[in-house]
Design a protein around this motif. Structure first.
Motif, PDB file in Angstrom:
ATOM      1  N   THR A  49       0.840  -1.208   0.000  1.00 25.84           N
ATOM      2  CA  THR A  49       0.000   0.000   0.000  1.00 25.84           C
ATOM      3  C   THR A  49       0.873   1.255   0.000  1.00 25.84           C
ATOM      4  OG1 THR A  49      -1.833  -1.098   1.100  1.00 25.84           O
ATOM      5  CG2 THR A  49      -1.686   1.264   1.408  1.00 25.84           C
ATOM      6  N   PHE A  50       1.938   1.236   0.816  1.00 24.98           N
ATOM      7  CA  PHE A  50       2.834   2.403   0.899  1.00 24.98           C
ATOM      8  C   PHE A  50       3.784   2.469  -0.295  1.00 24.98           C
ATOM      9  CE2 PHE A  50       1.219   2.059   5.184  1.00 24.98           C
ATOM     10  CZ  PHE A  50       0.992   3.392   5.495  1.00 24.98           C
ATOM     11  N   LEU A  51       4.299   1.326  -0.732  1.00 27.93           N
ATOM     12  CA  LEU A  51       5.183   1.299  -1.905  1.00 27.93           C
ATOM     13  C   LEU A  51       4.457   1.852  -3.129  1.00 27.93           C
ATOM     14  CD1 LEU A  51       6.760  -2.255  -1.433  1.00 27.93           C
ATOM     15  CD2 LEU A  51       7.763  -0.048  -0.772  1.00 27.93           C
ATOM     16  N   ASN A  52       3.162   1.500  -3.251  1.00 29.63           N
ATOM     17  CA  ASN A  52       2.359   1.975  -4.389  1.00 29.63           C
ATOM     18  C   ASN A  52       2.231   3.493  -4.392  1.00 29.63           C
ATOM     19  OD1 ASN A  52       1.978  -0.708  -5.002  1.00 29.63           O
ATOM     20  ND2 ASN A  52      -0.123  -0.812  -4.260  1.00 29.63           N
ATOM     21  N   ALA A  53       2.336   4.091  -3.204  1.00 31.61           N
ATOM     22  CA  ALA A  53       2.223   5.554  -3.083  1.00 31.61           C
ATOM     23  C   ALA A  53       3.599   6.222  -3.100  1.00 31.61           C
ATOM     24  CB  ALA A  53       1.492   5.904  -1.794  1.00 31.61           C
ATOM     25  N   GLY A  54       4.645   5.424  -3.365  1.00 30.68           N
ATOM     26  CA  GLY A  54       5.994   5.989  -3.459  1.00 30.68           C
ATOM     27  C   GLY A  54       6.648   6.270  -2.121  1.00 30.68           C
ATOM     28  N   ILE A  55       6.156   5.618  -1.066  1.00 30.92           N
ATOM     29  CA  ILE A  55       6.699   5.852   0.281  1.00 30.92           C
ATOM     30  C   ILE A  55       7.610   4.685   0.663  1.00 30.92           C
ATOM     31  CG2 ILE A  55       6.092   6.140   2.728  1.00 30.92           C
ATOM     32  CD1 ILE A  55       3.336   7.252   1.675  1.00 30.92           C
ATOM     33  N   PRO A  56       8.884   4.956   1.012  1.00 31.28           N
ATOM     34  CA  PRO A  56       9.818   3.879   1.376  1.00 31.28           C
ATOM     35  C   PRO A  56       9.349   3.110   2.607  1.00 31.28           C
ATOM     36  CG  PRO A  56      10.992   5.958   1.039  1.00 31.28           C
ATOM     37  CD  PRO A  56       9.533   6.283   1.054  1.00 31.28           C
ATOM     38  N   VAL A  57       9.580   1.794   2.586  1.00 32.97           N
ATOM     39  CA  VAL A  57       9.129   0.905   3.667  1.00 32.97           C
ATOM     40  C   VAL A  57      10.279   0.023   4.138  1.00 32.97           C
ATOM     41  CG1 VAL A  57       7.593  -1.042   4.240  1.00 32.97           C
ATOM     42  CG2 VAL A  57       6.742   0.828   2.791  1.00 32.97           C
ATOM     43  N   ASN A 174      -3.499  -4.392   0.154  1.00 30.24           N
ATOM     44  CA  ASN A 174      -3.112  -3.554  -0.992  1.00 30.24           C
ATOM     45  C   ASN A 174      -4.269  -3.346  -1.964  1.00 30.24           C
ATOM     46  OD1 ASN A 174      -2.469  -6.434  -1.226  1.00 30.24           O
ATOM     47  ND2 ASN A 174      -1.946  -5.965  -3.345  1.00 30.24           N
ATOM     48  N   VAL A 175      -5.395  -4.047  -1.731  1.00 34.21           N
ATOM     49  CA  VAL A 175      -6.565  -3.938  -2.622  1.00 34.21           C
ATOM     50  C   VAL A 175      -7.760  -3.290  -1.916  1.00 34.21           C
ATOM     51  CG1 VAL A 175      -8.251  -5.267  -3.972  1.00 34.21           C
ATOM     52  CG2 VAL A 175      -5.843  -5.983  -3.937  1.00 34.21           C
ATOM     53  N   MET A 176      -8.057  -3.751  -0.699  1.00 35.50           N
ATOM     54  CA  MET A 176      -9.255  -3.283   0.010  1.00 35.50           C
ATOM     55  C   MET A 176      -9.125  -1.808   0.386  1.00 35.50           C
ATOM     56  SD  MET A 176     -11.396  -5.782   0.103  1.00 35.50           S
ATOM     57  CE  MET A 176     -12.531  -5.573   1.461  1.00 35.50           C
ATOM     58  N   ARG A 177     -10.230  -1.074   0.224  1.00 32.79           N
ATOM     59  CA  ARG A 177     -10.164   0.385   0.379  1.00 32.79           C
ATOM     60  C   ARG A 177     -10.309   0.867   1.822  1.00 32.79           C
ATOM     61  NH1 ARG A 177     -14.264   3.409  -2.584  1.00 32.79           N
ATOM     62  NH2 ARG A 177     -12.822   5.156  -2.609  1.00 32.79           N
ATOM     63  N   LEU A 178     -10.957   0.081   2.667  1.00 33.18           N
ATOM     64  CA  LEU A 178     -11.241   0.579   4.013  1.00 33.18           C
ATOM     65  C   LEU A 178      -9.998   0.589   4.901  1.00 33.18           C
ATOM     66  CD1 LEU A 178     -13.363   1.522   6.099  1.00 33.18           C
ATOM     67  CD2 LEU A 178     -13.597  -0.868   6.779  1.00 33.18           C
ATOM     68  N   LEU A 179      -9.845   1.658   5.694  1.00 38.42           N
ATOM     69  CA  LEU A 179      -8.863   1.725   6.766  1.00 38.42           C
ATOM     70  C   LEU A 179      -9.603   2.185   8.021  1.00 38.42           C
ATOM     71  CD1 LEU A 179      -6.038   1.695   8.001  1.00 38.42           C
ATOM     72  CD2 LEU A 179      -5.683   4.002   7.086  1.00 38.42           C
ATOM     73  N   GLU A 180      -9.796   1.250   8.961  1.00 32.79           N
ATOM     74  CA  GLU A 180     -10.481   1.561  10.216  1.00 32.79           C
ATOM     75  C   GLU A 180      -9.415   2.076  11.191  1.00 32.79           C
ATOM     76  OE1 GLU A 180     -14.203  -0.772  12.358  1.00 32.79           O
ATOM     77  OE2 GLU A 180     -12.373  -1.899  11.996  1.00 32.79           O
ATOM     78  N   ILE A 181      -9.481   3.358  11.513  1.00 36.00           N
ATOM     79  CA  ILE A 181      -8.490   3.981  12.399  1.00 36.00           C
ATOM     80  C   ILE A 181      -9.072   4.014  13.812  1.00 36.00           C
ATOM     81  CG2 ILE A 181      -7.224   6.107  12.906  1.00 36.00           C
ATOM     82  CD1 ILE A 181      -7.217   6.659   9.879  1.00 36.00           C
ATOM     83  N   VAL A 182      -8.386   3.376  14.748  1.00 38.49           N
ATOM     84  CA  VAL A 182      -8.919   3.230  16.107  1.00 38.49           C
ATOM     85  C   VAL A 182      -8.232   4.228  17.038  1.00 38.49           C
ATOM     86  CG1 VAL A 182      -9.465   1.623  17.958  1.00 38.49           C
ATOM     87  CG2 VAL A 182      -9.306   0.791  15.594  1.00 38.49           C
ATOM     88  N   ARG A 183      -9.038   5.108  17.569  1.00 34.49           N
ATOM     89  CA  ARG A 183      -8.531   6.173  18.434  1.00 34.49           C
ATOM     90  C   ARG A 183      -8.485   5.676  19.883  1.00 34.49           C
ATOM     91  NH1 ARG A 183     -11.431  12.117  18.645  1.00 34.49           N
ATOM     92  NH2 ARG A 183      -9.659  13.279  19.529  1.00 34.49           N
ATOM     93  N   THR A 202      -2.634   7.240   0.643  1.00 29.56           N
ATOM     94  CA  THR A 202      -2.367   5.899   0.102  1.00 29.56           C
ATOM     95  C   THR A 202      -3.597   5.276  -0.563  1.00 29.56           C
ATOM     96  OG1 THR A 202      -2.768   4.996   2.319  1.00 29.56           O
ATOM     97  CG2 THR A 202      -0.469   5.386   1.704  1.00 29.56           C
ATOM     98  N   GLY A 203      -4.609   6.115  -0.843  1.00 24.46           N
ATOM     99  CA  GLY A 203      -5.766   5.648  -1.612  1.00 24.46           C
ATOM    100  C   GLY A 203      -6.798   4.888  -0.811  1.00 24.46           C
ATOM    101  N   LYS A 204      -6.751   4.999   0.508  1.00 20.85           N
ATOM    102  CA  LYS A 204      -7.725   4.308   1.347  1.00 20.85           C
ATOM    103  C   LYS A 204      -8.884   5.237   1.725  1.00 20.85           C
ATOM    104  CE  LYS A 204      -5.207   0.624   1.387  1.00 20.85           C
ATOM    105  NZ  LYS A 204      -5.531  -0.381   0.364  1.00 20.85           N
ATOM    106  N   VAL A 205      -9.948   4.631   2.245  1.00 21.88           N
ATOM    107  CA  VAL A 205     -11.077   5.388   2.777  1.00 21.88           C
ATOM    108  C   VAL A 205     -11.008   5.243   4.301  1.00 21.88           C
ATOM    109  CG1 VAL A 205     -13.581   5.645   2.814  1.00 21.88           C
ATOM    110  CG2 VAL A 205     -12.448   4.867   0.724  1.00 21.88           C
ATOM    111  N   PRO A 206     -10.501   6.277   5.012  1.00 25.61           N
ATOM    112  CA  PRO A 206     -10.356   6.144   6.455  1.00 25.61           C
ATOM    113  C   PRO A 206     -11.658   6.434   7.206  1.00 25.61           C
ATOM    114  CG  PRO A 206      -9.314   8.176   5.682  1.00 25.61           C
ATOM    115  CD  PRO A 206      -9.951   7.541   4.488  1.00 25.61           C
ATOM    116  N   VAL A 207     -11.906   5.633   8.255  1.00 27.77           N
ATOM    117  CA  VAL A 207     -13.037   5.851   9.159  1.00 27.77           C
ATOM    118  C   VAL A 207     -12.498   5.712  10.582  1.00 27.77           C
ATOM    119  CG1 VAL A 207     -15.292   5.023   9.932  1.00 27.77           C
ATOM    120  CG2 VAL A 207     -14.694   4.861   7.527  1.00 27.77           C
TER     121      VAL A 207
END
Length: 384
Positions: A49-57, A174-183, A202-207
């Motif tokens: 997911t990060f490599l696809n966005a050009g971010i080193p991992v 790397n395919v699924m769009r959802l990113l569940e962010i837990v506070r 990174t192309g995700k849909v954060p919730v």
């Protein structure tokens, strides 16, 4: 309804990025290098997911064989994309060139964000976070990819709980769009805002979700799984239950999903007492698609067919446990499966685990295959 419903879900995906009390004045932290702990299916998908966005991992595993296997899987995924014309050979090398494999967590010391993707075990995750606390640079964000576990307990293993939160990716990450962010209870506002921005970048849909067992999506999914198994105990067959949900618009039903994931997740032969239908299937080595048999029978191409063996097993199990088989209409089965989820969604809202009903819609459409044309689970149920 579908035009209005589609507008609703499109607007909800944008609205989900907004969190009460975190305005434009809250800064974000720069994220120039990301660390991933674990090179299995989930860790590898997160890294891509990060490599696809050009971010080193920097990706870390404990054993060389596991690290090599993870690297090979990522390269194979990229090469398959290139074979389908989605990437050039140059882009494959460019992405793999951004990836630094390592066998020591100390390699993560220069990362701005570290995401842990190890086995779903609280003691293990706390151990990893205690080490990350010692090794990660001051101000680095430490995220856990847990699907269910207590993010506050994980944060408490560090001396910097303000820098800890959950970033729950869905498989394949790397395919699924959802990113569940837990506070977490102590997550700093700038950490939360940075995680949301990282999701968008990174192309995700954060919730954003609060801390509870299973957060938003898996907490509601558990209610559907309970209802599905209750239907089996009344003589319904797995393929009948699945068909109700695929007819509704889901890509697959609960028993197809179980077969795909593997029925033996969390199961052990030593501890199994044959107390559930799943236990008995696993004891027969019917562990899902990977063994060619689970709730369904599978051919060499993983095409499924209803299983006479499973039908017989369920009938015998229901008789043994004193269940009463009966006929169910499709409409009754649908309501039995979906309405407990809606009620759980209402509880999640009442408890403040989700900020708004439309956030729950976003989770279910992007993470679990709820049919987009209905606008999402809460919108469909008339909960606004």
């Amino acid at each position: 309804m579908s035009g209005e419903a589609l507008r609703h879900i499109a607007e909800a995906e944008v609205k989900a990025r907004e969190v009460d009390g975190i305005g434009p004045d809250v800064p974000t932290r720069p994220i120039d290098r990301v660390g991933v702990v674990g090179a299995g299916t989930m860790g590898g998908g997160i890294a891509m997911t990060f490599l696809n966005a050009g971010i080193p991992v920097t990706i870390v595993e404990r054993e060389e064989a596991a690290l090599d296997r993870g690297m090979r899987v990522m390269r194979n995924n990229y090469e398959r994309s290139a074979a389908r014309g989605k990437l050039t050979a140059g882009q494959v090398e460019e992405r793999m060139g951004l990836l630094s494999p390592a066998l020591d967590l100390a390699a993560l010391s220069g990362c701005d964000l570290v995401i842990e993707a190890v086995f779903e075990d609280l003691a293990l995750k706390k151990q990893v976070f205690a080490e990350l606390d010692r090794l990660a640079r001051p101000g680095a964000i430490l995220a856990t990819n847990t699907s269910y576990l207590d993010v506050n307990a994980i944060a408490a293993a560090t001396s910097r709980p303000q820098d800890v939160l959950g970033m729950h990716y869905f498989s394949p990450a790397n395919v699924m769009r959802l990113l569940e962010i837990v506070r977490g209870a102590k997550t700093a506002p700038d950490v939360l805002k940075t995680a949301i921005e990282v999701g968008v970048r990174t192309g995700k849909v954060p919730v954003v979700a609060g801390v509870c067992h299973g957060f938003i999506g898996n907490r509601m999914l558990a209610k559907r799984q309970q209802a599905a198994h209750a239907l089996l105990m009344e003589g319904a067959m797995p393929w009948e239950v699945d068909r109700v949900l695929t007819d509704f618009g889901f890509p697959m039903g609960p028993f197809q999903m179980s077969d795909l994931a593997g029925l033996d997740i969390g199961w052990s032969r030593e501890r199994s007492r044959g107390e559930t239908i799943r236990d008995r299937l696993c004891e027969m080595d019917r562990r899902g698609q990977k063994t060619g048999a689970g709730f369904y029978d599978y051919d060499a191409d993983r095409n499924r067919t209803p299983s006479p063996v499973v039908e017989e097993l369920i009938r015998a199990f229901v008789a043994e446990k004193g269940g009463t088989p009966r006929e169910h209409s499709a409409a009754e089965m649908r309501d039995r499966l979906l309405m407990p989820m809606v009620e759980e969604g209402k509880a999640i809202l009442a408890e403040g685990i989700a900020q708004r009903a439309s956030d729950i819609d976003v989770v279910w459409v992007n993470g679990y295959g709820w049919p987009r044309a209905t606008g999402g689970i809460m919108y469909w149920a008339g909960v606004r």
